[in-house]
Design an enzyme around this catalytic site. Structure first.
Site, PDB file in Angstrom:
ATOM      1  N   ASP A  54      -4.330 -37.503  25.014  1.00 27.55           N
ATOM      2  CA  ASP A  54      -4.127 -36.391  25.951  1.00 27.55           C
ATOM      3  C   ASP A  54      -2.754 -35.770  25.762  1.00 27.55           C
ATOM      4  OD1 ASP A  54      -6.549 -36.362  27.150  1.00 27.55           O
ATOM      5  OD2 ASP A  54      -5.966 -37.487  28.928  1.00 27.55           O
ATOM      6  N   ASP A  99     -16.396 -38.586  27.474  1.00 34.82           N
ATOM      7  CA  ASP A  99     -15.128 -39.092  28.016  1.00 34.82           C
ATOM      8  C   ASP A  99     -15.354 -40.406  28.773  1.00 34.82           C
ATOM      9  OD1 ASP A  99     -12.448 -39.095  28.677  1.00 34.82           O
ATOM     10  OD2 ASP A  99     -12.455 -37.152  29.679  1.00 34.82           O
TER      11      ASP A  99
HETATM   12  C1  DGJ Z   1      -9.457 -36.967  30.040  1.00 39.26           C
HETATM   13  C2  DGJ Z   1      -9.537 -36.306  28.708  1.00 39.26           C
HETATM   14  O1  DGJ Z   1      -8.780 -36.982  27.764  1.00 39.26           O
HETATM   15  C3  DGJ Z   1      -9.090 -34.862  28.841  1.00 39.26           C
HETATM   16  O2  DGJ Z   1      -9.083 -34.243  27.598  1.00 39.26           O
HETATM   17  C4  DGJ Z   1     -10.008 -34.162  29.804  1.00 39.26           C
HETATM   18  O3  DGJ Z   1     -11.294 -34.103  29.261  1.00 39.26           O
HETATM   19  C5  DGJ Z   1     -10.015 -34.882  31.143  1.00 39.26           C
HETATM   20  N1  DGJ Z   1     -10.303 -36.285  30.986  1.00 39.26           N
HETATM   21  C6  DGJ Z   1     -11.024 -34.284  32.066  1.00 39.26           C
HETATM   22  O4  DGJ Z   1     -11.151 -34.988  33.227  1.00 39.26           O
END
Ligand code: DGJ
Length: 736
Positions: A549, A479
């Protein structure tokens, strides 16, 4: 496929499957762009280039030939300062402060295969017969600078891959102020420009608009390719649609700040260029040093956007993505993020695995919050050791407990970041990007580690390797949750500070190369707050990306449709999440969430321990169906049928390479009173074969038999629904 050089006319001709790309040397050695588009044999190739006669205010470089003006000559890698007033492909500053430069042909070579790009991601070949490459060396003898333009053409595709390498053979240092990957001049401006724009949770929405005099700029200044604008631009003939018309696509294999620009000049021609964003960039070249640009992948389609996407999909899926997972089915996963956020323990994760097993899931991914003292987003990034209050038996113990449920185990990291509240930051406050004396601006309460530094790279490789080696981990979610500010490095001297952002990306690529090589059995998925770095550069190291997301089924229609313009289905993560949806608070039926998520790399992201029995039954059927369909979905040919950007309905379909199987997904957002009876024309089937069409969610319904000609020429019957938020699948088999 062929690349030829005709000595008599001084012409280079690159032929793809159905396209030609032609350049010509114009005395005293300017490299002119002549043609890109329909494939030609080259009968009168030396006469294709049209030259304007004298134009006022467009100076001529030859007093005896007023038709020779760099301002009107269509070019391949233009300079600035010597009479071309359009945007340059490169700019170099010499010791005397001047930025005038001129490149003339020096030599060329043509060979089979495709070269690697040192330290950068790139498309590749598996055998030298798949592609041919051309290197043209252009020189500025006054500076002692050689620029090597590399072109590769693939045998079975209409893709031209370009990059430039600067080799400094002069005796004093010079500074590159601009070094784009490609530039070319198209002969007219009757184009519409298309790009993918958005923000967090609304990535890659399609924008299309006519070109007009002046510049159209698509760029990122965020230090990453970004949610806002994807490193992709296309020019389309105004009549172009999914299936018809000329489309020129430009995609950059790079994950940092980029520029893509189309400039319509006073004479109605269009200069298109793409590369590292020159904004806040420079690169010092000492004598003997080189600079390699990232590569741009240029795709021509005479069959509209659909033809362009299919070329990108094939090239990126098979000759950009790498590793053992490239051609392997992607596992159906359960991710705990939206189920628990930071609040979990080993028992809770094991409970998710127990439920996941009952549904037939294959992988459990433990997301953010397992390390340091991370109970919120305010701390611990950089402290990559297990939080034993949450996981008392450690990571290996949890991985074994998950494995005992017959699920593989995956783990989340955010390696490029550091929390000010972390042991790492307290020990190494100079390890983040920063400028002395200036504020260190936080984003999501975190700072960006300076990946241009070798010591930072070593620390991260070691920290991740320790965890990956300690437990049976087969998947990593990588990430990255903020963009760069105060871009400076403590280790670079002043003359090199503006190299920091690109050096960061090179450092990131180096770390990724080392980790993916050391752990070839681990499937890496990239993520940046969802799809904030969904770009070809990351796909070279990690064959899939968390698309967004935003997991709302309605929002996902646009996000996945837009993403599919460039990126193959096998690269798109798509999960079913809880309702009301956590991003837009909409409640959609589980069936529709399933159909949207099954149109990518399928998974769930909700608390499986709180699901009702009916939903569990449906989820079991979704998982079983996806297992039957995933070869087709992940590796079939993708066709867009109805655009969510144009109306209430969305449809797309997947057709197996051998044409024997297909799947259509159809979605309707809002119900209409007394709607017309509608049919949907399919694509990619054999007109002379018959097909059996079934609804995989209603096995009790009779299978229908249709001709391929009927399905494509007339269309399948669409349902008439009462009620919003409906969807259905059509499963199609060719009759023996
Ligand atoms: C952003 C990601 O896109 C989410 O899926 C998740 O992993 C969060 N970060 C966790 O902080």
């Amino acid at each position: 496929m062929a690349i030829t050089f005709d000595q008599a006319t001084q012409t280079f001709h690159l032929q793809g499957k159905a396209s030609s790309y032609i350049m010509q040397l114009v005395s005293p050695g300017y490299l002119a762009h002549v043609h890109w588009g329909a494939r030609v044999r080259g009968t009168n190739i030396g006469s294709l280039l049209m030259r304007r006669r004298r134009c006022s205010f467009s100076p001529s470089t030859d007093p005896n030939d007023l038709s020779l003006s760099l301002d009107t000559l269509p070019q391949e890698y233009p300079a600035f300062g010597g009479s071309d007033f359009r945007m340059p492909a490169y700019q170099v500053q010499t010791e005397n402060g001047a930025t005038v430069s001129e490149l003339l042909y020096a030599s060329h070579r043509i060979y089979s295969g495709k070269p690697k790009l040192e330290g950068l991601p790139a498309t590749y070949v598996e055998s030298v017969s798949e592609a041919e490459s051309l290197e043209i060396t252009l020189s500025d003898a006054i500076i002692g600078l050689n620029v090597i333009l590399t072109y590769t053409v693939y045998r079975d595709m209409d893709a031209i891959v370009r990059s430039a390498r600067f080799v400094h053979e002069g005796e004093v240092p010079i500074k590159l102020l601009r070094a784009l990957s490609c530039s070319l001049d198209l002969p007219h401006a009757e184009f519409e420009e298309l790009h993918l724009s958005g923000t967090w949770a609304r990535e890659r929405h399609i924008e299309r608009r006519p070109l007009s005099a002046g510049g159209t700029v698509i760029e990122s200044r965020r230090g990453s390719s970004s949610h806002s604008l994807n490193p992709f631009i296309a020019l389309l003939s105004p009549d172009a649609d999914e299936d018809h018309g000329d489309v020129y696509g430009f995609s950059l294999v790079y994950s940092g700040s980029f520029l893509a620009q189309a400039e319509v000049d006073p004479y109605g021609t269009t200069r298109v260029a793409m590369g590292i964003n020159p904004f806040d960039f420079s690169w010092l070249l000492e004598p003997g040093e080189q600079f390699q640009t990232p590569e741009a992948v240029m795709v021509y389609s005479a069959e509209g956007l659909g033809g362009m996407s299919q070329t990108y999909h094939r090239l990126y899926r098979t000759r950009l993505c790498r590793g053992v997972f490239r051609d392997r089915h992607r596992p159906i996963l359960i991710n705990n993020w939206e189920a628990t956020y930071f609040h979990f323990n080993a028992d809770k994760i094991e409970a998710l695995a127990v439920e996941g097993r009952k549904l037939g899931l294959e992988l459990l991914v433990l997301d953010d919050g397992w390390f340091g003292k991370r109970d919120s987003d305010a701390s611990s990034l950089g402290d990559w050791f297990v939080d034993t209050t949450k996981l008392p038996g450690g990571m290996a113990d949890l991985a074994e407990r998950v494995k005992a449920q017959e699920l593989a185990f995956g783990l989340w990291f955010e390696p490029e970041m550091v929390s000010p509240d972390s042991e790492l930051y307290r020990a190494h406050p100079d390890w983040c990007l920063h400028v002395p004396g200036r504020r260190r601006t936080e984003g999501r309460k975190q700072l960006v580690l300076d990946f241009s530094r070798r010591d930072v790279q070593e620390y991260i490789v070691q920290a991740l390797s320790d965890i990956l080696a300690s437990s049976p981990i087969t998947y990593v979610k990588w990430d990255m949750n903020r963009n760069m500010t105060e871009i400076g490095s403590a280790l670079l001297r002043p003359a090199r500070q503006r190299e920091t952002a690109h050096r960061y990306i090179l450092g990131l690529y180096d770390v990724l190369e080392r980790l993916t090589t050391a752990f070839p059995h681990v499937l890496f998925e990239s993520c940046s707050g969802g799809g904030g770095r969904f770009d070809p550069g990351m796909l070279y190291y990690m064959p899939q990306t968390w698309t967004s997301d935003n997991t709302d089924a309605v929002e996902r229609l646009k996000i996945q449709y837009g993403t599919s313009l460039v990126y193959p289905i096998s690269t798109m993560g798509a999960h079913v999440s809880a309702v009301p949806n956590h991003q837009v608070h909409r409640t959609t039926p589980l069936a529709m969430r399933g159909h949207a998520a099954m149109s990518g790399n399928f998974g769930y992201e909700l608390d499986l321990t709180t699901i009702g029995e009916d939903d569990k039954e449906l989820m079991k059927r979704q998982v079983a169906l996806y297992k039957e369909l995933r070869s087709l979905i992940q590796f079939g040919v993708f066709h867009r049928l109805l655009s969510p950007f144009e109306g209430n309905e969305t449809a797309w379909m997947f057709v197996a390479e051998d044409g024997k199987e297909a799947l259509v997904a159809y979605f309707q957002v809002l119900a209409k009173p007394n709607p017309p009876l509608k049919k949907l024309k399919l694509k990619g089937l054999a007109a002379d074969r018959n097909y059996l069409v079934a609804d995989p969610d209603a096995p009790e319904e009779p299978t229908e038999r249709w001709g391929g000609d009927e399905l494509m020429g007339i269309g399948i019957h669409l349902p008439v629904w009462k009620g919003d938020l409906r969807s259905r699948l059509y499963r199609i088999h060719m009759e023996e």
